[in-house]
Design an enzyme around this catalytic site. Structure first.
Site, PDB file in Angstrom:
ATOM      1  N   ASN A 165      49.165 -59.271 131.801  1.00 36.24           N
ATOM      2  CA  ASN A 165      49.427 -58.692 130.482  1.00 36.24           C
ATOM      3  C   ASN A 165      48.850 -59.536 129.345  1.00 36.24           C
ATOM      4  O   ASN A 165      49.170 -60.712 129.200  1.00 36.24           O
ATOM      5  CB  ASN A 165      50.948 -58.575 130.314  1.00 36.24           C
ATOM      6  CG  ASN A 165      51.345 -57.509 129.327  1.00 36.24           C
ATOM      7  OD1 ASN A 165      50.503 -56.776 128.814  1.00 36.24           O
ATOM      8  ND2 ASN A 165      52.636 -57.409 129.057  1.00 36.24           N
TER       9      ASN A 165
ATOM     10  N   ARG B 107      70.118 -54.445 133.077  1.00 38.69           N
ATOM     11  CA  ARG B 107      69.855 -55.609 132.226  1.00 38.69           C
ATOM     12  C   ARG B 107      70.178 -55.255 130.788  1.00 38.69           C
ATOM     13  O   ARG B 107      69.692 -54.239 130.283  1.00 38.69           O
ATOM     14  CB  ARG B 107      68.383 -56.020 132.345  1.00 38.69           C
ATOM     15  CG  ARG B 107      68.067 -57.318 131.622  1.00 38.69           C
ATOM     16  CD  ARG B 107      66.577 -57.619 131.617  1.00 38.69           C
ATOM     17  NE  ARG B 107      65.930 -57.033 130.450  1.00 38.69           N
ATOM     18  CZ  ARG B 107      64.753 -57.447 129.956  1.00 38.69           C
ATOM     19  NH1 ARG B 107      64.093 -58.430 130.553  1.00 38.69           N
ATOM     20  NH2 ARG B 107      64.221 -56.868 128.907  1.00 38.69           N
TER      21      ARG B 107
ATOM     22  N   TYR C 287      64.926 -60.143 122.074  1.00 34.44           N
ATOM     23  CA  TYR C 287      63.922 -60.020 123.101  1.00 34.44           C
ATOM     24  C   TYR C 287      64.219 -58.764 123.904  1.00 34.44           C
ATOM     25  O   TYR C 287      65.356 -58.531 124.298  1.00 34.44           O
ATOM     26  CB  TYR C 287      63.903 -61.248 124.037  1.00 34.44           C
ATOM     27  CG  TYR C 287      63.169 -60.899 125.296  1.00 34.44           C
ATOM     28  CD1 TYR C 287      61.802 -60.716 125.240  1.00 34.44           C
ATOM     29  CD2 TYR C 287      63.849 -60.604 126.469  1.00 34.44           C
ATOM     30  CE1 TYR C 287      61.108 -60.262 126.344  1.00 34.44           C
ATOM     31  CE2 TYR C 287      63.173 -60.170 127.579  1.00 34.44           C
ATOM     32  CZ  TYR C 287      61.810 -59.998 127.514  1.00 34.44           C
ATOM     33  OH  TYR C 287      61.142 -59.530 128.596  1.00 34.44           O
TER      34      TYR C 287
ATOM     35  N   ASP D  52      68.238 -61.585 130.199  1.00 33.78           N
ATOM     36  CA  ASP D  52      67.006 -62.395 130.207  1.00 33.78           C
ATOM     37  C   ASP D  52      66.960 -63.230 128.926  1.00 33.78           C
ATOM     38  O   ASP D  52      66.873 -62.675 127.825  1.00 33.78           O
ATOM     39  CB  ASP D  52      65.799 -61.448 130.268  1.00 33.78           C
ATOM     40  CG  ASP D  52      64.489 -62.161 130.547  1.00 33.78           C
ATOM     41  OD1 ASP D  52      64.451 -63.405 130.431  1.00 33.78           O
ATOM     42  OD2 ASP D  52      63.507 -61.464 130.868  1.00 33.78           O
TER      43      ASP D  52
ATOM     44  N   HIS E 247      64.555 -65.369 128.372  1.00 27.73           N
ATOM     45  CA  HIS E 247      63.114 -65.425 128.109  1.00 27.73           C
ATOM     46  C   HIS E 247      62.619 -66.796 127.650  1.00 27.73           C
ATOM     47  O   HIS E 247      61.892 -66.912 126.661  1.00 27.73           O
ATOM     48  CB  HIS E 247      62.712 -64.322 127.115  1.00 27.73           C
ATOM     49  CG  HIS E 247      61.458 -63.609 127.508  1.00 27.73           C
ATOM     50  ND1 HIS E 247      60.318 -63.632 126.756  1.00 27.73           N
ATOM     51  CD2 HIS E 247      61.164 -62.879 128.601  1.00 27.73           C
ATOM     52  CE1 HIS E 247      59.371 -62.926 127.355  1.00 27.73           C
ATOM     53  NE2 HIS E 247      59.862 -62.461 128.487  1.00 27.73           N
TER      54      HIS E 247
ATOM     55  N   GLU F 256      68.484 -64.848 133.488  1.00 29.01           N
ATOM     56  CA  GLU F 256      67.062 -65.015 133.828  1.00 29.01           C
ATOM     57  C   GLU F 256      66.350 -65.936 132.841  1.00 29.01           C
ATOM     58  O   GLU F 256      66.595 -65.861 131.631  1.00 29.01           O
ATOM     59  CB  GLU F 256      66.424 -63.623 133.782  1.00 29.01           C
ATOM     60  CG  GLU F 256      64.932 -63.595 133.988  1.00 29.01           C
ATOM     61  CD  GLU F 256      64.428 -62.151 134.008  1.00 29.01           C
ATOM     62  OE1 GLU F 256      65.224 -61.223 134.268  1.00 29.01           O
ATOM     63  OE2 GLU F 256      63.235 -61.949 133.766  1.00 29.01           O
TER      64      GLU F 256
ATOM     65  N   GLU G 194      59.072 -65.540 136.730  1.00 26.40           N
ATOM     66  CA  GLU G 194      58.068 -64.489 136.497  1.00 26.40           C
ATOM     67  C   GLU G 194      56.756 -65.053 135.958  1.00 26.40           C
ATOM     68  O   GLU G 194      55.723 -64.393 136.062  1.00 26.40           O
ATOM     69  CB  GLU G 194      58.616 -63.394 135.586  1.00 26.40           C
ATOM     70  CG  GLU G 194      58.801 -63.806 134.146  1.00 26.40           C
ATOM     71  CD  GLU G 194      59.504 -62.742 133.311  1.00 26.40           C
ATOM     72  OE1 GLU G 194      60.419 -62.083 133.820  1.00 26.40           O
ATOM     73  OE2 GLU G 194      59.124 -62.586 132.148  1.00 26.40           O
TER      74      GLU G 194
ATOM     75  N   ARG H   6      62.312 -65.065 141.137  1.00 25.76           N
ATOM     76  CA  ARG H   6      61.983 -63.976 140.218  1.00 25.76           C
ATOM     77  C   ARG H   6      60.470 -63.934 140.066  1.00 25.76           C
ATOM     78  O   ARG H   6      59.915 -64.375 139.066  1.00 25.76           O
ATOM     79  CB  ARG H   6      62.660 -64.325 138.894  1.00 25.76           C
ATOM     80  CG  ARG H   6      62.202 -63.522 137.739  1.00 25.76           C
ATOM     81  CD  ARG H   6      63.097 -62.375 137.584  1.00 25.76           C
ATOM     82  NE  ARG H   6      62.701 -61.513 136.490  1.00 25.76           N
ATOM     83  CZ  ARG H   6      62.559 -60.226 136.656  1.00 25.76           C
ATOM     84  NH1 ARG H   6      62.726 -59.680 137.841  1.00 25.76           N
ATOM     85  NH2 ARG H   6      62.257 -59.470 135.636  1.00 25.76           N
TER      86      ARG H   6
ATOM     87  N   GLU I  34      63.519 -55.243 140.005  1.00 28.04           N
ATOM     88  CA  GLU I  34      63.477 -54.696 138.641  1.00 28.04           C
ATOM     89  C   GLU I  34      62.656 -53.404 138.633  1.00 28.04           C
ATOM     90  O   GLU I  34      61.598 -53.331 139.254  1.00 28.04           O
ATOM     91  CB  GLU I  34      62.847 -55.713 137.689  1.00 28.04           C
ATOM     92  CG  GLU I  34      62.790 -55.228 136.252  1.00 28.04           C
ATOM     93  CD  GLU I  34      62.162 -56.235 135.299  1.00 28.04           C
ATOM     94  OE1 GLU I  34      62.551 -56.265 134.131  1.00 28.04           O
ATOM     95  OE2 GLU I  34      61.286 -57.001 135.742  1.00 28.04           O
TER      96      GLU I  34
ATOM     97  N   TRP J  43      58.063 -67.455 123.450  1.00 29.21           N
ATOM     98  CA  TRP J  43      58.392 -66.031 123.341  1.00 29.21           C
ATOM     99  C   TRP J  43      59.069 -65.528 124.595  1.00 29.21           C
ATOM    100  O   TRP J  43      58.876 -65.866 125.667  1.00 29.21           O
ATOM    101  CB  TRP J  43      57.145 -65.168 123.095  1.00 29.21           C
ATOM    102  CG  TRP J  43      57.557 -63.731 123.076  1.00 29.21           C
ATOM    103  CD1 TRP J  43      58.287 -63.094 122.117  1.00 29.21           C
ATOM    104  CD2 TRP J  43      57.328 -62.756 124.101  1.00 29.21           C
ATOM    105  NE1 TRP J  43      58.524 -61.801 122.471  1.00 29.21           N
ATOM    106  CE2 TRP J  43      57.960 -61.572 123.689  1.00 29.21           C
ATOM    107  CE3 TRP J  43      56.678 -62.791 125.349  1.00 29.21           C
ATOM    108  CZ2 TRP J  43      57.943 -60.403 124.453  1.00 29.21           C
ATOM    109  CZ3 TRP J  43      56.649 -61.639 126.106  1.00 29.21           C
ATOM    110  CH2 TRP J  43      57.282 -60.456 125.659  1.00 29.21           C
TER     111      TRP J  43
HETATM  112  O1  EZ4 Z   1      58.125 -60.327 129.107  1.00 31.28           O
HETATM  113  O2  EZ4 Z   1      56.454 -58.740 131.811  1.00 31.28           O
HETATM  114  O3  EZ4 Z   1      61.957 -59.637 132.722  1.00 31.28           O
HETATM  115  N1  EZ4 Z   1      61.000 -59.167 132.219  1.00 31.28           N
HETATM  116  C1  EZ4 Z   1      60.270 -59.764 131.292  1.00 31.28           C
HETATM  117  C2  EZ4 Z   1      59.022 -59.012 130.905  1.00 31.28           C
HETATM  118  C3  EZ4 Z   1      57.923 -59.928 130.422  1.00 31.28           C
HETATM  119  C4  EZ4 Z   1      56.611 -59.205 130.515  1.00 31.28           C
HETATM  120  C5  EZ4 Z   1      55.448 -60.103 130.138  1.00 31.28           C
HETATM  121  O4  EZ4 Z   1      54.248 -59.450 130.384  1.00 31.28           O
HETATM  122  O5  EZ4 Z   1      60.597 -60.827 130.842  1.00 31.28           O
HETATM  123  O6  EZ4 Z   1      59.316 -58.051 129.939  1.00 31.28           O
HETATM  124 CO    CO Z   2      61.958 -61.782 132.291  1.00 31.53          CO
END
Ligand code: EZ4
Ligand code: CO
Length: 410
Positions: free
Chosen positions: A39, A149, A161, A218, A220, A244, A270, A291, A347, A410
C-alpha cells in the site's frame, strides 16, 4: 513431471484502490496469480518483479516452490524488507496456485487438508462518536460477525485511527486507509486523550453488546512502552480478544514492559515480513497472535513457517486482511487459515464491489466464518477487460502529527 514457466506478467489495476498482481503462465497455459500489493509503494514492488524477478522465472519449473523461494531470497543477497518479501510472496502464491490447478486441488488440500470447517473472521466497526460506532457494530452483528474491531474518533482530537463514519457510508464498508491525493493527508494525534478515552469506549461497548462478542482494537504503533502498558492494563476488565500493534514494530523490547503489567492478549506484526522478525517475540512469549499477511511475509511457504514456530509456544495466527491485501492475498490467507492447527482469527475488511469486478473469488462467508472454497488452486480469477477500466492512481497512506506539529507514527 515439469511445468515450465512461459511468462511472468505484472498487472496493476485500481478498482476502488490499487492492486498489484503477478500472473505466471506455464507452457501449457496454466495460470497462477500472486498478490504483490504494498500500500502506497505499489510501483516499487512492480518494478522489483518486472525488472529483477520475472527474467529469473522464465523457463523454471513451476512445481519447485521451495527451491524458487530459496533462490529468490538467497540469490538477491539483499535480504528481507517489505519490497523484497512482498515480491517473493507474489511468486510463491502464484506457484501454489499453479500446483493446485495442475492437480485439481484447492491449496488448503496441498497444505495438509482442513483442520476446521471454516475460519473465524473479524470485521471492523468504527464511528465519529459512540452513537455512530453503535450503529456500525449493530450492522456487523446483523451480518453475523462474532468478532469486531472497534475504533472511534477521540473527542477533542478530531481524528483517530481507522475511522469511517457509519453516517457517511451507511456503515457498509470499512474505512480505506490510502487516499488518492497528491500527498499524504496529515492527521492530528494526542496520546493522552486517546489513553483516557479508550477504556470508556470499551466499558460502553461491553455494557451495550454484552460479554460474548469478541472485541479487538488497533493502537497502530502510536504508544510508548509505558503508555502501552497502561492501556493494556486499563482494558483488562473488558476482555479484549486482542490489542494490536500497541507500540512501534521496530522496538520489540517494549513488549516486555507491557507483559509485566497486563494480561491483555497482544497481536503484532502487520509491518514485519520475516520469521527473523517474529522469532524473538515468539520465543520470549511476548505476543499471543502473529499478525502477519501472506502478501507481505514471503508468501504461503514462509508464513506457514512463522505459524509453525508460533505453534511451539501456543501462539496463534491472526492474519492481516485489510482492503489493501488483494482478493488473491485474502484467498491465500484463507487456505492457510483452514489448514494450520494454530489458527486464531482472520481479519476481513471486505473489498468494495468494484474490486470483485476484476478479481472473481470463490470464497464464502456465513455466520462470521469464511471458507476458501474448493476450486483448484487459490480459486481467484483475474478479468483483464475489467482491470483495463481501472488504471493505477497514486495513493498515499496518511501521516500523523502531534498537536505541536511533530511527526508521529501513523
Ligand atoms: O493500516 O493495511 O489492522 N489493520 C491496519 C491496516 C493498515 C493498512 C496499511 O496499509 O492497521 O488498516
Ligand atoms: Co493494524
Amino acid at each position: 513431471m515439469t511445468a515450465t514457466i512461459r511468462s511472468a506478467e505484472v498487472l496493476i489495476s485500481s478498482p476502488s484502490r490499487n492492486f498489484v498482481t503477478l500472473r505466471l503462465t506455464t507452457e501449457d497455459g496454466v495460470v497462477g496469480l500472486g498478490d504483490a500489493t504494498l500500500n502506497g509503494r505499489e510501483l516499487a514492488v512492480a518494478s522489483y518483479l518486472r525488472d529483477h524477478v520475472a527474467p529469473l522465472l522464465i523457463g523454471r519449473d513451476a512445481h519447485r516452490i521451495e527451491d524458487t523461494w530459496q533462490l529468490l531470497y538467497r540469490s538477491a543477497y539483499w535480504r528481507r524488507g517489505p519490497v523484497t518479501m512482498t515480491a517473493i510472496a507474489a511468486v510463491d502464491m502464484a506457484l501454489w496456485d499453479i500446483k493446485g490447478r495442475l492437480t485439481g486441488l484447492p491449496v488448503y488440500q496441498l497444505l495438509g487438508g482442513a483442520s476446521r470447517t471454516g475460519a473465524l473472521v473479524y470485521a471492523h466497526a468504527s464511528g465519529a462518536d459512540l452513537e455512530d460506532l453503535g450503529d456500525s457494530v449493530r450492522a456487523r452483528l446483523a451480518e453475523g460477525y462474532r468478532a469486531i474491531r472497534l475504533q472511534v474518533a477521540v473527542p477533542g482530537m478530531g481524528s483517530g485511527y481507522g475511522i469511517s463514519s457509519g453516517r457517511s457510508t451507511g456503515g457498509r464498508y470499512a474505512y480505506e486507509p490510502a487516499k488518492r491525493a497528491g500527498l499524504a493527508v496529515e492527521e492530528g494525534w494526542d496520546s493522552a486523550r486517546y489513553l483516557r478515552y479508550m477504556p470508556r469506549m470499551f466499558e460502553w461497548a461491553r455494557a451495550e453488546f454484552g460479554p460474548d462478542v469478541a472485541l479487538l482494537h488497533d493502537a497502530h504503533h502510536r504508544l510508548t512502552p509505558m503508555q502501552a502498558a497502561r492501556l493494556a492494563r486499563d482494558l483488562e476488565p473488558f476482555d479484549l480478544f486482542w490489542l494490536e500493534d500497541c507500540t512501534p514494530a521496530e522496538n520489540p523490547e517494549a513488549l516486555r514492559l507491557v507483559r509485566q503489567h497486563s494480561v491483555t492478549p497482544l497481536a503484532i506484526g502487520e509491518v514485519m515480513n520475516s520469521i527473523w522478525d517474529f522469532a524473538p517475540l515468539i520465543q520470549e512469549q511476548l505476543i499471543d497472535f502473529v499478525r502477519a499477511s501472506v502478501t507481505h511475509t514471503g508468501g504461503i511457504t514462509h508464513l506457514r513457517r512463522v505459524f509453525d514456530l508460533a505453534a511451539l509456544h501456543q501462539i496463534r495466527s491472526g492474519s492481516h486482511g485489510p482492503t489493501d491485501i488483494s482478493p488473491v492475498g485474502m484467498s491465500a490467507a484463507l487456505h492457510l487459515d483452514l489448514a494450520i492447527h494454530n489458527f486464531g482469527i482472520q481479519e476481513y475488511m471486505a473489498h468494495q464491489p468494484l474490486a470483485h469486478e476484476v478479481f472473481r473469488t470463490s470464497w464464502t462467508y456465513q455466520d462470521g466464518m469464511m471458507h476458501p472454497g474448493d476450486e483448484p488452486g487459490l480459486g481467484v480469477d483475474y478479468d483483464d477487460d475489467a482491470a483495463a477500466r481501472f488504471p493505477y492512481e497514486p495513493a498515499y497512506l496518511p501521516a500523523a502529527r502531534l498537536i505541536d506539529g511533530t511527526v508521529h507514527d501513523w
